[in-house]
Design an enzyme around this catalytic site. Structure first.
Site, mmCIF file in Angstrom:
data_model
loop_
_atom_site.group_PDB
_atom_site.id
_atom_site.type_symbol
_atom_site.label_atom_id
_atom_site.label_comp_id
_atom_site.label_asym_id
_atom_site.label_seq_id
_atom_site.Cartn_x
_atom_site.Cartn_y
_atom_site.Cartn_z
ATOM 1 N N LYS A 215 0.483 1.933 -11.048
ATOM 2 C CA LYS A 215 -0.257 0.714 -11.389
ATOM 3 C C LYS A 215 0.141 0.096 -12.725
ATOM 4 O O LYS A 215 -0.007 -1.115 -12.928
ATOM 5 C CB LYS A 215 -1.759 1.005 -11.394
ATOM 6 C CG LYS A 215 -2.386 1.160 -10.028
ATOM 7 C CD LYS A 215 -2.582 -0.184 -9.349
ATOM 8 C CE LYS A 215 -3.435 -0.071 -8.099
ATOM 9 N NZ LYS A 215 -3.698 -1.384 -7.487
ATOM 10 N N SER B 19 2.228 7.725 -4.924
ATOM 11 C CA SER B 19 1.867 6.630 -5.828
ATOM 12 C C SER B 19 1.065 7.039 -7.055
ATOM 13 O O SER B 19 1.014 6.290 -8.033
ATOM 14 C CB SER B 19 1.080 5.560 -5.057
ATOM 15 O OG SER B 19 -0.085 6.120 -4.478
#
Length: 401
Positions: free
Chosen positions: A51, A302
């Site tokens: 992110k 991720s």
């Protein structure tokens, strides 16, 4: 619609602020699945998640007026940390609205980067609405976690790195929440090599992208619940939806059990710590919904910001599913040596006793009976069944749970 040049420009912007994460081969998966498997380890990224790529790119593209107002974002945790760190680096005050259910580790990490944290609602979409309210009240600049072209371009830099390390990759599995990561990675990969197949992987309890694509428009789920809190999004973005519709080859859903097993697999076999959202891509591969035989495959891991308090629960659940942790009860005669005999059988079969509890207070028991509740850890389902069979052969009444 974004273009490859937007992603390439984002990479130039952020490359000095992020890590180029490794692409690690997994020989165990190669042998299991008959293909070459590579893990893109964004769990090793700054803040423990991809992110930060999109957050930093967005912050770098703010006007001076927007920066002066201060920024606000809504997040289940990983975007929060990316925005908080990016804002601190740029000397901008940041407010983050997080769900009340956000893992404590993510909340504390966000605070540690200097952000003001407001917790509101059961999952991301409620926090998002609250963030919009605060933004209007305080005149802050809102940074969307996925439905923003600069954020999507930032996330797409992962695709550039994958091709840089493995230009002949055939298939890439990407976790899906709001769609920012999937949209950016798919755009980058397909623009540079249209032959690459890109699949998004959602938790079945939060399958908003799959259902939106099926209905041909963005829809909102009535409920949204999954152990993969980072992708617990009830409504995908309209920008991400259009990009996914154009570039992605398909969306698959995986169960909570499959996600839990993927987390355990990464811990045991690859020594990789992944949160639920981070392991979802591997869960998609292991579900065998896509034929990967003979292919070169990449799973984007991720993020690794798993709540330490949840690891034991998830591992326990995965082991139960795999038959490596078994719960059962044994009815005992109220006589000398019964418990010892049970433990001798367990010892003979070389299983690990995790829990024993003996009681005589149960309406289902005869007056001269006791009940022993047992949890054991064994090599596999077959070895556990041999223990049950041995107990029954010795005359014990056993009930599996």
């Amino acid at each position: 619609m974004l273009e490859l040049r937007d992603v390439e420009k984002a990479y130039e912007n952020i490359k000095d602020s992020i890590k180029k994460t490794p692409l690690m081969e997994c020989k165990t998966l190669d042998e299991m699945l008959g293909c070459e498997v590579y893990l893109k380890l964004e769990n090793l990224q700054k803040t423990g998640s991809f992110k930060i790529r999109g957050a930093v790119n967005k912050i770098l593209n703010l006007s001076e007026e927007e920066k002066e107002k201060g920024v606000i974002a809504s997040s289940a945790g990983n975007h929060a940390q990316g925005v908080a760190l990016g804002a601190r680096t740029a000397n901008i005050p940041a407010t983050i609205v997080m769900p009340e259910t956000a893992p404590l580790s993510k909340v504390e990490a966000t605070k540690s980067y200097g952000a003001r944290v407001v917790q509101y609602g059961a999952f991301y979409d409620y926090a998002y609405q609250k963030a919009l309210e605060i933004q209007k009240e305080e005149g802050l600049t809102f940074l969307h976690p996925f439905n923003d072209k600069y954020v999507i371009a930032g996330q797409g830099t992962i695709g550039l790195e994958i091709l840089e390390d493995k230009k002949d990759i055939d298939i890439v599995f990407v976790p899906v929440g709001g769609g920012g990561l999937l949209a950016g990675v798919a755009l980058a990969l397909k623009s540079k090599n249209p032959n690459v197949k890109v699949y998004g992987v959602e938790a079945s309890g939060a399958a908003s992208m799959k259902k939106s694509l099926e209905e041909g428009k963005v829809i909102t789920l009535d409920k949204c619940k999954t152990i993969a809190d980072g992708i617990a999004v009830a409504k995908v973005g309209d920008v991400t939806f259009e990009i996914v519709k154009k570039y992605v080859d398909g969306i698959i859903s995986v169960s909570e059990e499959e996600i839990a097993q993927a987390i355990l697999f990464l811990l045991e076999k690859s020594k990789v710590v992944a949160e639920g959202a981070g392991a979802t891509s591997l869960a998609g591969l292991l579900s065998k919904q896509i034929d990967v035989n003979g292919k070169k495959v990449c799973c984007v891991i991720s993020g690794g910001n798993i709540d330490i308090n949840n690891i034991e629960k998830i591992v326990n659940r995965a082991q139960i599913i795999q038959g490596r942790r078994i719960r059962f009860t044994v009815n005992l005669n109220d006589s000398y040596g019964q418990v010892n005999r049970v433990t001798e059988i367990l010892k003979d079969h070389r299983v690990n006793i995790l829990y024993l509890n003996q009681t005589r207070y149960n309406i289902d028991l005869d007056i001269n009976e006791q009940k022993l509740s047992v949890v054991i850890e064994c090599k596999d389902e077959a070895s556990g069944q041999r223990v049950i069979d041995a107990l029954r052969a010795d005359g014990f009444k056993v009930k599996e749970k």
